[in-house]
Structures are given as C-alpha cells and as structure tokens.
Design a protein around this motif. Structure first.
Motif, mmCIF file in Angstrom:
data_model
loop_
_atom_site.group_PDB
_atom_site.id
_atom_site.type_symbol
_atom_site.label_atom_id
_atom_site.label_comp_id
_atom_site.label_asym_id
_atom_site.label_seq_id
_atom_site.Cartn_x
_atom_site.Cartn_y
_atom_site.Cartn_z
ATOM 1 N N TRP A 659 0.830 -1.207 0.000
ATOM 2 C CA TRP A 659 0.000 0.000 0.000
ATOM 3 C C TRP A 659 0.867 1.261 0.000
ATOM 4 C CZ3 TRP A 659 -0.751 4.184 3.237
ATOM 5 C CH2 TRP A 659 -1.924 4.923 3.044
ATOM 6 N N ASN A 660 1.918 1.253 0.811
ATOM 7 C CA ASN A 660 2.838 2.393 0.851
ATOM 8 C C ASN A 660 3.467 2.624 -0.520
ATOM 9 O OD1 ASN A 660 2.493 2.999 3.591
ATOM 10 N ND2 ASN A 660 4.045 1.502 4.201
ATOM 11 N N ASP A 661 3.958 1.535 -1.118
ATOM 12 C CA ASP A 661 4.652 1.651 -2.403
ATOM 13 C C ASP A 661 3.718 2.133 -3.501
ATOM 14 O OD1 ASP A 661 7.145 0.873 -1.467
ATOM 15 O OD2 ASP A 661 6.716 -1.256 -1.746
ATOM 16 N N ILE A 662 2.518 1.579 -3.559
ATOM 17 C CA ILE A 662 1.583 1.971 -4.611
ATOM 18 C C ILE A 662 1.246 3.455 -4.495
ATOM 19 C CG2 ILE A 662 -0.764 1.669 -5.486
ATOM 20 C CD1 ILE A 662 -0.536 -1.284 -4.910
ATOM 21 N N ALA A 724 7.409 -1.660 -11.290
ATOM 22 C CA ALA A 724 8.128 -1.185 -10.103
ATOM 23 C C ALA A 724 8.201 -2.272 -9.036
ATOM 24 C CB ALA A 724 7.455 0.072 -9.561
ATOM 25 N N LEU A 725 7.105 -2.995 -8.859
ATOM 26 C CA LEU A 725 7.095 -4.061 -7.857
ATOM 27 C C LEU A 725 8.040 -5.191 -8.253
ATOM 28 C CD1 LEU A 725 5.924 -5.221 -5.251
ATOM 29 C CD2 LEU A 725 4.051 -6.200 -6.616
ATOM 30 N N GLN A 726 8.088 -5.490 -9.540
ATOM 31 C CA GLN A 726 9.010 -6.538 -10.002
ATOM 32 C C GLN A 726 10.453 -6.150 -9.702
ATOM 33 O OE1 GLN A 726 8.385 -9.746 -12.301
ATOM 34 N NE2 GLN A 726 10.024 -9.834 -10.802
ATOM 35 N N MET A 727 10.824 -4.899 -10.005
ATOM 36 C CA MET A 727 12.183 -4.448 -9.741
ATOM 37 C C MET A 727 12.486 -4.454 -8.243
ATOM 38 S SD MET A 727 13.660 -4.079 -12.575
ATOM 39 C CE MET A 727 15.151 -3.392 -11.859
ATOM 40 N N LYS A 728 11.546 -3.950 -7.446
ATOM 41 C CA LYS A 728 11.744 -3.910 -5.996
ATOM 42 C C LYS A 728 11.949 -5.321 -5.439
ATOM 43 C CE LYS A 728 9.234 -2.912 -1.705
ATOM 44 N NZ LYS A 728 10.386 -2.354 -0.964
ATOM 45 N N THR A 729 11.114 -6.242 -5.867
ATOM 46 C CA THR A 729 11.197 -7.606 -5.351
ATOM 47 C C THR A 729 12.510 -8.269 -5.742
ATOM 48 O OG1 THR A 729 8.790 -7.806 -5.536
ATOM 49 C CG2 THR A 729 10.042 -9.841 -5.308
ATOM 50 N N MET A 730 12.915 -8.097 -6.990
ATOM 51 C CA MET A 730 14.154 -8.734 -7.437
ATOM 52 C C MET A 730 15.365 -8.146 -6.735
ATOM 53 S SD MET A 730 13.798 -9.602 -11.473
ATOM 54 C CE MET A 730 13.875 -7.879 -11.956
ATOM 55 N N ILE A 731 15.379 -6.822 -6.582
ATOM 56 C CA ILE A 731 16.531 -6.195 -5.930
ATOM 57 C C ILE A 731 16.562 -6.547 -4.444
ATOM 58 C CG2 ILE A 731 17.507 -3.970 -5.260
ATOM 59 C CD1 ILE A 731 16.733 -2.937 -8.020
ATOM 60 N N ASP A 732 15.372 -6.574 -3.796
ATOM 61 C CA ASP A 732 15.319 -6.994 -2.398
ATOM 62 C C ASP A 732 15.870 -8.412 -2.235
ATOM 63 O OD1 ASP A 732 14.264 -4.599 -1.717
ATOM 64 O OD2 ASP A 732 12.289 -5.335 -1.131
ATOM 65 N N SER A 733 15.527 -9.275 -3.179
ATOM 66 C CA SER A 733 15.938 -10.677 -3.056
ATOM 67 C C SER A 733 17.422 -10.867 -3.334
ATOM 68 C CB SER A 733 15.131 -11.555 -4.016
ATOM 69 O OG SER A 733 15.448 -11.244 -5.362
ATOM 70 N N SER A 734 18.059 -9.857 -3.950
ATOM 71 C CA SER A 734 19.479 -9.994 -4.284
ATOM 72 C C SER A 734 20.376 -9.595 -3.134
ATOM 73 C CB SER A 734 19.825 -9.137 -5.498
ATOM 74 O OG SER A 734 19.782 -7.759 -5.154
ATOM 75 N N GLY A 735 19.820 -8.968 -2.093
ATOM 76 C CA GLY A 735 20.616 -8.558 -0.944
ATOM 77 C C GLY A 735 19.736 -7.916 0.093
#
Length: 753
Positions: A659-662, A724-735
């Motif tokens: 909700w915050n991100d959207i 945006a959510l796809q990028m956030k999730t992938m980057i979060d999962s990388s570190g």
C-alpha cells in the motif's frame, strides 16, 4: 615477378586435390566443431553479448538445433548418424537417403525462366544425370560455378570467389563425403555461417532438371556437382529455392566465410583499398552493375572481382561472371583486345591471364572503365589463420547480439524527417553536413569500443563495422527489410560519462561516422571501413521506425581492438535520484496506515477473519483502497512476489508495504502522465522506474515491457505498479542491505520475469 607489376590476389586455377571424397574411418570423429576455425574469428573474440555465448565459438549447430537460430523443420538431422544409417540400408536394400524436410516441387520460381517459372521439373540424382558423378573433379576452381535459370548471381559470384581459397571452401564443403560406392548413400552436408553461428545443413542429392539438364548452377565439367549441391543446401537453409532470387553478394559472402562486409558506392578512390584488401586485409570482393546493359555487361548483375593489379601504370581488374558464357565485356582490355598485344605471353601466364580461352565469363577491364559501368563494390573481410604466415593482417573482433524492441530501443528521437542523403556524407561516411538531420539515439542500444594503438606506419586504426538485421531472408515473405543505420561517436573520458549516454551527450556533438548515406529497404546488412584515431567510441544501431521490431548482430573488427562492451548501467538502487524514495523497511512501519484500526478491520473482512489474503481478496482490497481494477494475472503476480511463506497468500504486514509503495508510485506515475490520459509511452518507463529508485538496463527494460505492457507503446498505472514491484522484489531478493550506497547492484537472473 616483373618490376612493373604490382599484384594482390588469391591463388587462381584448380587447387590441389587432397583426399577429397575419401572415406574417413571415424567420419571425422562426428565432427561437431571446426578445429582452429579462423573464419568466425574464434581465437580473437574480444567480448560477446551473444545470447548463446555459453556455447563454444567453434561449435557447429545442426539446422534447427537449440542455439542454431533456426526453428526445426521436422526432426533435427545429424549428418553422421543419418549417413551411417543409410549406408547400412543401402547395403541391405539399395535404397538411398531422401530428405523429407525439404520439398521437391513440380515447378520452381526462376528469374531467367519464361514467365519466371520452370514447370515440369524433374528431380534427379547426379547418378541419373551422368554416368560418373563426382563431388570434385581435379580440385576446385572459380570456373566450377556457372549460373542456371535462378536469379542467384549474388550467391554464385561469392562462391566463385570462395573457390579461390581452398581452405575456406572446405569449411563449407566438408571432405567427408563423395559419390564413391563405399561412401555414397545419397546424403550430403554443407556448413554456413548464419547470424553468428555455423550451421550444418543436411540434404539429399536430388537436383532440379528439365529435359535431363540442370536448371540450377552447374560446373564446367558435367561430372562435377559440388557447386550444385552447395546451392541446394543454401536454399534449404533459407527455406526454399525461391529465397535465392535476388540479393546482395555481401549476404552470401558473409554466410560462406563468417566475415564482415562493407559496400562502397563512391568508386572514384577505391582502387588502392581494393589492392590492399586483396592482399593484407584478407578480403573477397564483388561488384554489381546498374540497370543498363552496356558493352557486353549484364544489367543488375553481380560479378566477382578475382584479381586487382597495376601493370605499367595501368590499373586493371579481373572479373568473373557467374553465367560463364560468351557474353562478356568487349571494351578496352577485354579478351583479344588490342591492349593485350603488347603484353608478353610469359607475363600473361604469370598473372593468370586466360586471354583467348574458351568462353568462360572471365574478363579484364581498366579501372577507369570499371568506374563508369559498375555502381557498387562489396568487400567481405575474413580472418584466415593459414594466411597469417604470409604476413597478412590478423583481425580481432567484437560481437554483440541485440534487438530493436518496439517502445524500448526501436526508433530515434531526432531527425523526424529522414533527410540523410548520399551527398551529405564524405567518402568515409563521416560528418553530416546538415545537423538538423542528425539522429539523437538516446533510447537506442549503445556499445563502447576501445582502439588501443594505430596501425603500423599510420596514426589511425582501420576499423570495420558491420550491422546485420537477422532472419530477414528466412522471413522475407512475411517480414520486410527495415530501414536502419548506425552512428559512431567519439567518447572522451568515458569514465566521466553516464551509462547509458544521455540527451546532453548527443545534443552537444555530432556523429563522426554514419554507416551509409543511403538506406535500402531490402538490405540485410550495412557496414563501413573507417580510419579512427586510437581511443574510445560509442556505436549506436538505430532502427528508423519506432513501431517495428528486429534482431540484429553488431560486429566490430580491427587489428587493435582491445575491448567492446554494452554501454549500459547496472541493475540496482538509485539513491542519488532526486525523484527516488527511501527503501528502508523501517519507513513502512511508521506509516499511518499501519496504525489505522479501521483499515485493519477492513483487511480482516476481506480476509474472512484471517490476517492474510489470496489474489481474489487482494484484488478487492486494492479496488477499495485505490479505485484500480487490477487484473487477475497482476494480482496473482503480486501475491507470488510478496508471498514469503510460499502459501499462496500475503499477510497484513506485506499489504502495508504494498500500500505504501503503490501510493508513492501513483505520485511518480502522475508526473510522467503529463496529459492525464492514464498512461505514458513505454520510452518513458526507464526514467519512471528510475524515479522510483531503481536502475535497470535495456535487457530488463525489454522484459518488463513485454510482460506488463497492456497496450502497445503505452504503460498504464497498473502496468507501472507491476514493473516497479518486479524491480523492488528482485533487488530486495538480491541482498538484504537495502540501505546500501548507489553502487549496490543486483546480479540476479530474470527467471522470475
């Protein structure tokens, strides 16, 4: 050698025969690689962006095999397995191999036939045409190629040139096959360079005939069939005999050698280059006539240039017509002309002059006459290790596969009126005279090259650049050839320049090189040979239309090429961007929504009293909170990306973060949706995602657009949220350390995309 003669040429006449057609005990050990293959520059590849770079550069692919770049047409054919199988069958039953993946039609399209069609075609094996067929008769020669009814002079002129280089020809025509009884099963194979890969093509030996005579290419010796079978294999590579009708010799020469081709239309000052190219630079040269018959020359016809020399100050060229008939150039220096009377017979013999020979389609002419009767010269540069011992130049190559993607890397943002003309570019294709027509390739793919040192005895480096749109001859019945070009820019202090180069870079300077002053709708590749000072340069391949798509292959060749790389940023956080937002998870817990009990109660209501929701309930919650009707696949994707427990649901804590991100992403989206139409162009997506705090490269951008773009060329708010959510999730999962610096980058794959 006579002192008045300066000559640069390849060997002429028949080459020595060495074990041609002999049966190999282990069938060349099921040869799946070209050992020491110089023709694809395998030992000198600087860098590669090839999607198949996990394969050995020497690998030979079977037609239709994964990695070959071609779709399978039935079962993938392994020549060596099939040959063993059919040798056994022939021994038992007398049957021979028949290729069911390449048809034998009753009528074929042929340019030089009546009404461009040969009807009543009979397909015969060589053993049914002559009594003693052979693959080679006394080796190979440029005179083994005589054109038939097909409009394939562009191919045959290249094969004639290739025949003058036995080592190169035998890369294409393997020696492990023949018509000898113990080795013959009606099956043959040939190898071609296709869009960066060497591909092995299997055929049977049925050939098209009319009244017992071949209607395709044939040799001067009726018993010799290597050239006819080679052309059949090439036709199969591209899907049909009709695909051979009309083309450029640059295409064929590239496919036969793996070399890089350039075409020159200004012929006034190219003789010295041709003289050098025939020698030090490892090149095969062809030429073409305009649509005018003159002095025995055929109109719109391709010829091979087989020798370039100076004799007593006269600049001479030897040319070969694929038809090999008596219709030849009849002007000065033609066969039996008065100019040859003053040339001693021993000089003629030394230079390979076949004056007075039977009609063979080969003739000489002065360079001045050549300029007046031909309109283009095409040069293909190859790199043969066997020639380097003679002191010839050895090239290094950089190669990248790329793609023009609609709404991402296709098109350009300058020169809306395509006003580049041939006259606006000098001989080397340098400075555009009209800066208003200079393309601004901000969104195009960018490649940096480094030239380490100048050529010996020069202050500049010779560079050959070739750009090819892939698969277009295979698809020519359904896919048009597209207008494209490439530009080269000087990059001073590249470590201080942004990745990718931005509009400020392109608006502050001109391209120093443009590939061609004229574009062709039916051209597969364009190239140029230039001399540049040592340093760093950016090459930008540009597709004219932003609404079209095509794959391309960019290759750069130079003796002193030291590096080639795609000039693009790394995937990761972009914390310096003024539009970006913090990414600490602490921010989420401080938002008002997390303390809003009424919202928590609403969430529980949609969750049926639980503290987690599946995609259906998530869709309802988002509709209620944001007024957006997210699609089923979008809600499923959200749950998949946010589900930490692999339960198919997300909890209230995950929803708070979403909700915050959207909310933040809606603010950014509105900035790019300037007109309030509910979307922005896909070209803006990279900047919009960067505003959300994420860097992405062209590959990721392409994948995002193709996955989430709802309408061609447009990104809606729902699309943007998913990107945006796809990028956030992938980057979060990388570190896990999301409070890192801007140097943090993701090194993950895109399996989730």
């Amino acid at each position: 050698m006579y002192p008045s003669i300066m000559s640069m040429t390849s060997s002429s006449g028949k080459t020595a025969k060495s074990n041609v057609g002999g049966h190999n005990e282990d069938l060349r050990k099921r040869n799946s690689t070209l050992h020491g293959l110089p023709l694809c520059f395998s030992s000198d590849i600087i860098n590669s962006g090839n999607a198949y770079n996990h394969y050995s550069p020497n690998k030979i692919f079977k037609l239709g095999e994964l990695g070959s770049g071609l779709r399978p047409r039935g079962d993938v054919q392994d020549f060596y397995q099939l040959k063993q199988k059919w040798l056994a069958i022939r021994t038992r039953t007398g049957e021979l191999f028949e290729d069911t993946t390449f048809s034998k039609p009753d009528s074929v399209y042929a340019w030089y036939a009546e009404n461009n069609l040969v009807q009543g075609v009979t397909w015969l094996r060589p053993k049914d045409i002559v009594d003693n067929p052979k693959l080679f008769v006394d080796g190979v020669s440029r005179f083994d190629v005589q054109q038939g009814k097909f409009g394939d002079c562009w191919l045959l002129s290249s094969i004639s040139n290739l025949a003058m280089h036995r080592d190169m020809l035998l890369r294409v025509v393997p020696e492990d096959q023949s018509f000898e009884e113990k080795n013959y099963a009606g099956i043959f194979h040939f190898r071609f360079w296709y869009c960066g890969r060497w591909v092995d093509v299997v055929i049977d030996d049925f050939l098209p005939t009319k009244n017992g005579k071949l209607i395709c290419v044939q040799s001067g010796d009726r018993n010799e069939f290597w050239s006819a079978l080679l052309v059949k294999a090439y036709a199969k590579l591209y899907g049909s005999w009709g695909a051979l009708d009309g083309g450029f010799s640059t295409e064929a020469t590239e496919d036969l050698t793996g070399g890089l081709s350039t075409t020159e239309y200004n012929l006034t000052a190219i003789f010295d280059n041709m003289l050098q190219d025939m020698g030090k630079n490892h090149a095969l040269i062809g030429c073409a006539t305009p649509a005018i018959d003159a002095n025995g020359l055929k109109s719109n016809h391709a010829y091979a240039i087989t020798k370039v020399l100076k004799y007593k100050g006269v600049r001479l060229l030897r040319l070969k017509d694929p038809f090999g008939d008596e219709v030849e150039w009849n002007g000065p220096w033609s066969d039996n002309s008065k100019e040859w009377k003053s040339v001693p017979d021993n000089v003629k013999e030394e230079l390979g002059m076949r004056i007075g020979a039977d009609a063979d389609g080969e003739f000489w002419m002065a360079f001045e006459d050549f300029q007046n009767h031909f309109n283009s010269v095409s040069t293909c540069y190859f790199n043969s290790g066997s020639l380097n011992k003679d002191g010839k130049r050895k090239w290094k190559i950089g190669t990248f596969d790329g793609e023009w993607v609609r709404g991402v890397t296709a098109g350009h943002n300058g020169c809306k009126k395509w006003g580049i003309s041939k006259g606006s570019i000098d001989h080397w294709g340098a400075w555009l005279s009209n800066s208003d027509c200079l393309l601004r390739p901000v969104q195009n793919l960018q490649y940096r090259i480094n030239l380490g040192q100048p050529d010996q005895g020069n202050d500049k480096c010779t560079v050959i650049v070739s750009l090819m749109q892939k698969h277009q001859r295979v698809n020519r019945k359904v896919v048009e050839m597209l207008d494209f070009v490439f530009q080269i820019y000087r990059m001073d202090k590249p470590h201080e320049l942004p990745k990718p180069l931005d509009s400020n870079f392109f608006e502050s300077r001109k391209a120093i090189v443009i590939s061609n002053g004229q574009l062709w709708a039916d051209s597969r590749s364009i190239g140029c040979r230039v001399e540049l000072p040592p340093g760093d340069y950016c090459i930008t391949p540009i597709l004219n239309s932003k609404d079209k798509e095509a794959e391309f292959l960019l290759r750069v060749c130079s003796e002193y090429l030291t590096n080639m790389e795609e000039w693009d940023e790394q995937i990761g956080l972009c914390v310096e961007n003024n539009d970006s937002v913090p990414h600490s998870s602490k921010v989420h817990s401080s938002m008002d929504y997390n303390d809003n009990k009424s919202k928590l109660q609403d969430f529980e209501k949609y969750a049926n009293g639980a503290l987690e929701v599946g995609w259906k309930d998530l869709r309802k919650v988002l509709q209620d909170d944001f007024g957006e009707d997210f699609r089923e696949y979008q809600c499923r994707s959200m749950v998949s990306m946010l589900d930490k427990l692999d339960s198919g649901k997300i909890g209230f804590r995950e929803y708070v973060g979403l909700w915050n991100d959207i909310g933040k992403w809606r603010t950014i989206f509105n900035k790019y949706d300037k007109n309030g139409h509910g979307h922005f162009e896909t070209f803006e997506l990279r900047k919009a995602v960067k505003s959300a705090g994420y860097n992405l490269n062209n590959y990721t951008l392409k994948k995002l657009v193709r996955l989430y773009e709802s309408n061609v060329g447009k990104i809606t708010f729902r699309d943007y949220v998913m990107c945006a959510l796809q990028m956030k999730t992938m980057i979060d999962s990388s570190g896990k350390n999301l409070e890192g610096t801007s140097t943090k980058s993701a090194t993950f794959g895109l399996c989730s995309i």
